[in-house]
Scaffold this active site. Structure first.
Site, short mmCIF file in Angstrom:
data_model
loop_
_atom_site.label_atom_id
_atom_site.label_comp_id
_atom_site.label_asym_id
_atom_site.label_seq_id
_atom_site.Cartn_x
_atom_site.Cartn_y
_atom_site.Cartn_z
N LYS A 296 -4.52 16.25 -2.74
CA LYS A 296 -3.67 15.50 -1.87
C LYS A 296 -2.54 15.27 -2.68
O LYS A 296 -2.38 14.46 -3.65
CB LYS A 296 -4.31 14.31 -1.36
CG LYS A 296 -3.26 13.22 -1.15
CD LYS A 296 -2.60 13.36 0.39
CE LYS A 296 -1.95 12.24 0.54
NZ LYS A 296 -0.93 11.87 -0.12
N GLY B 9 -5.08 5.34 -8.39
CA GLY B 9 -4.22 4.57 -7.80
C GLY B 9 -4.49 3.34 -7.57
O GLY B 9 -4.87 2.57 -8.57
N SER B 10 -3.83 2.63 -6.26
CA SER B 10 -3.87 1.12 -6.27
C SER B 10 -5.45 0.67 -5.96
O SER B 10 -6.03 1.47 -5.10
CB SER B 10 -2.88 0.73 -5.32
OG SER B 10 -3.14 1.22 -3.77
N GLY C 224 -7.13 2.50 -2.73
CA GLY C 224 -8.46 3.15 -3.59
C GLY C 224 -9.67 2.53 -2.56
O GLY C 224 -10.70 3.12 -2.22
N GLU D 114 -10.06 5.20 -9.70
CA GLU D 114 -9.62 4.40 -11.11
C GLU D 114 -8.48 3.69 -10.64
O GLU D 114 -7.52 4.00 -10.21
CB GLU D 114 -9.19 5.46 -12.04
CG GLU D 114 -9.09 4.77 -13.44
CD GLU D 114 -7.67 4.47 -13.75
OE1 GLU D 114 -7.28 3.41 -13.03
OE2 GLU D 114 -7.02 5.22 -14.29
N CYS E 260 -2.01 2.83 -16.45
CA CYS E 260 -3.34 2.09 -16.06
C CYS E 260 -3.95 1.13 -17.28
O CYS E 260 -4.42 0.08 -16.97
CB CYS E 260 -4.55 3.18 -15.62
SG CYS E 260 -3.86 4.26 -14.78
#
Lengths: 500, 500
Positions: free
Chosen positions: B177, B234-235, B239, B258, B295
């Site tokens: 994606k 991502g967030s 997520g 993650e 991150c």
């Protein structure tokens, strides 16, 4: 002697909610309250750090002490297990051996370090453009674990069974939800573990056992914030409910559910030409062993229609008709079996209608026959019937056999009965069934799961809820471990296995 | 040249739903339709068997070919990435090197067999009471995989990033994606992979790329029945939503999310006595690198109040005030950063209020100070602010530092700044922080994740959705593999690595 209580933080505690055993005259069991569930989870968390920090050798000695204590209680466990489950003496003696064997296998495993998958990347201070730090990785215990025992293995898959042994080996405190089908057996095994805890000076809450009926205690356990992983063996419906609860938590946790399987057998033409009757008789023996109450019981046999198929059917029917009725594990399992057989009877031909058993809670085997086209079209026929019920699935040709393999759901096992002359067809089937099952067998029967390093007992959903995990064999310990990386950590602070 | 389309089954296809790029003048991107999502998933499933059956050496050559094609497109990728993400040239050149390095690392990995964890238990035909069959275990590709690229690593964690490289190495077709924050970069990288597919004669749907904005395409992908696992960076909110969708499926699948982390640093007293200012300056550099959009950015520094703490603060403030404003990745990320800073400003003391940046979508660092007591009492302060925002957390004493460690949520990393004289306190902190994080560092900064065999990039929830998994390093390949056991299977039918 059975306590009839719950083992929480080293103390046997009762409750106001008492269930009377149907199988053990005069025996009752205190069912855990929500407050007791909470107390057990808090105690498990409190003792997690101390237990997970024990040396691998200490934990190995502890696992061996549990095995010894179970051996000591042997006859009492066998008698109690027989009364509760209806399983015969030799089966329970054998299962006790498997249980203690599993404990000793995990003791041996953790004396080595292979299972920790240790990795080291030394510092490269002069590397350009950036230096590399010293990095080391090992695996640590995941945290307090909840184990749900299986109805069909009162010893090997229950209180001190594979899930408990592997989790204790990994360094995780375990809370067992005792199975109501064998609460007394669970009680005795919990006492053996308690004795080993005291003898080995392990933290009190290293192992705890809660009795419960229905799903209340189980639901409270898997949703408790201090629990970090769950091992389960049981029904698809019950397992999925607990799985959903684990994943809907504010902090989701892994749920390792082994939910059963149809375990299809593909009987290839050359093998059928050579020994259809032998396969049929072997299937009958496998199908009826332990009243068919094995997760790996082969529920369907797929073959091309014709004379060999008729010979297989005749041999299987002949053997099934000689099989005496067998007591099943619980009233609920017996009812579900009868209802499953009745449901299929209404849909397809019954070729060995063995009638209704005479004794209470007892079952007689049933064999059905259907075309592959009809089997593929009806999801009801594709569901597991827990017990001695088999379906012969007749294909028009080998192409239809391949077509059926392609639509299979996830399975614990798939078996191919094949001879050398079946090589071409087997080569077509293998890549298909490899995608469907955790274990592929040739010329054998899937009941009889070897406990060893190369065993995989699990499979794509719905066989299990985590296709990456096994509940049997040494690889089972991986379910209770998580990788941790150490960057430039001084040697004295490193886990011992990571020091130089 | 950017296509502006979706790569589905080897063909670049447009759609009626077109988004115009804000960063690339005149460029637009066709967003995938639900029918296109379905077509991609079906194609991935169709090609799974062929791709998963390729020899490990063939897949290694394919991964190296992708790396070469990305190298060839290098300058164009760097220019496009700079325009889309605001990241500087050297960062993107470095990230390209990391991306191709990862691809080559996985190529090297799968040329060996260690990652397959092969196990063999030979037959024991004479064993009593039962013979042992021949059992062998290896790991197989899990199935078609969906990868969500990260906003903050347009190359190394996106289209041909670590998730894609590890999944392709495992033998899984990948559908990426494309991240809307760098759709053009994704497009170019997808072309590089397409070229490698053709050059290496891999199945067309081995790799596919769909563009989408919002969560519609993503939700459709993770819920598609042919998808078997998902990698996501991502967030937490986004997520968790996708995680929930994966686990509510009729057939649930693993979701490796993650989701970020606060990455606490504990600054121990002796280290602070020796080099508080050095730690403060180092923190400022780490906190502002890449506009703080890592991150593993260290969001809080925990220390005992006093002169060294003041020195650390002064050095950090001094360095932060010299940091120029930096363009952030997207308008959304910039807004969230400003809003996060504003929220904390209203609650606690801002010691380096660097004001508002002049350029659009740009941020200036912010530093705050609070007591440990107040920090522990307020969950808002414990949340990640994605960007260059740090909080100094002041403890009354080391006991309070330990107390804070105990209440930490799951983290990707925890860092200890320590000297020899801190050994006793460090020995108390280590077992605590080992339970909280995937990677523990001493005397370093967590930004700068080494890609190697002993890296663990993941951690307890909410740092990641699967504490057993890493998204960086060779162990990442385990996410896309499942164990399969072979019992008495004739040699010709076994996976090549299991044959004698």
């Amino acid at each position: 002697m059975i306590n009839g209580k719950n083992l929480i933080d080293g103390v046997w505690v009762g409750s106001d909610n008492v269930a009377h055993s149907a199988d053990l005259a005069g025996q009752s069991f205190a069912l855990a309250t929500k407050a007791q569930v909470n107390a057990a989870c808090q105690a498990a968390r409190r003792d997690f750090r101390a237990y997970s920090k024990t040396a691998r050798g200490e934990r190995a000695a502890f696992l061996r002490a549990i095995a010894e204590e179970i051996d000591k209680l042997g006859d009492e466990i066998t008698r109690t297990g027989m009364a509760e489950t209806g399983l015969p003496e030799m089966r329970l003696i054998g299962e006790r051996g498997r249980t203690t064997g599993q404990l000793r296998m995990f003791a041996d495993l953790i004396e080595g370090t292979d299972y920790l998958d240790i990795r080291k990347d030394g510092a490269l201070p002069d590397r350009a453009p950036l230096p590399r730090p010293d990095l080391r990785l090992t695996h640590k215990a995941i945290g307090p674990v909840v184990v749900f025992g299986a109805s069909n293995f009162p010893l090997a898959f229950s209180t001190a069974g594979g899930d408990t042994a592997s989790a204790l080996a990994a360094g995780c405190p375990v809370i067992v939800k005792g199975h109501s089908a064998h609460a007394g057996t669970a009680d005795l095994v919990a006492q053996a573990i308690e004795t080993a805890i005291l003898a080995c000076n392990m933290p009190k809450a290293t192992f705890q056992m809660l009795q419960g009926s229905g799903r209340e205690v189980g639901s409270a356990l898997v949703q408790h914030p201090e629990i970090t992983a769950v091992g389960f063996t049981g029904s698809l419906a019950g397992g999925r409910e607990l799985y959903d609860q684990c994943h809907a938590r504010p902090h989701p946790i892994p749920f390792y559910g082994e939910l059963g399987s149809v375990n299809p057998m593909f009987c290839l033409p050359a093998a059928m030409d050579a020994r259809a009757a032998e396969i049929g008789a072997g299937w009958a023996a496998s199908l009826t062993m332990g009243a068919g109450q094995f997760c790996t019981n082969p529920g369907i046999a797929v073959m091309v229609k014709g004379d060999p198929a008729d010979a297989l059917e005749a041999a299987c029917v002949d053997a099934l008709r000689k099989t005496p009725e067998q007591k099943m594990l619980t009233d609920g399992i017996h009812k579900a079996f009868e209802s499953g057989v009745k449901g299929v009877s209404g849909l397809i031909e019954e070729v060995a209608g063995c009638g209704t058993a005479k004794a209470a809670r007892s079952g007689l085997p049933a064999l059905f026959k259907v075309t592959a086209r009809a089997w593929m079209a009806n999801p009801i026929l594709q569901q597991e019937i827990f017990g001695s019920a088999g379906i012969i699935v007749l294909c028009d040709d080998v192409a239809e056999m391949v077509e059926l393999a392609e639509i299979l759901e996830g399975q614990l096992t798939v078996t191919l009965h094949l001879d050398d002359a079946d090589a071409d067809l087997a080569a077509v089937l293998m890549p298909i069934v490899e995608e469907k099952a955790g274990r592929i067998l040739a010329n054998g029967f899937a009941t009889g799961v070897e406990v060893c390093s190369s065993m995989m007992h699990g499979g794509p959903y719905p066989a299990s809820t985590d296709v990456r995990a096994t509940s049997v064999g040494t690889l089972a310990i991986a379910r209770w471990l998580r990788p941790v990386s150490y960057q430039n950590i001084p040697s004295a602070l490193l886990p011992s296995e990571l020091r130089e």
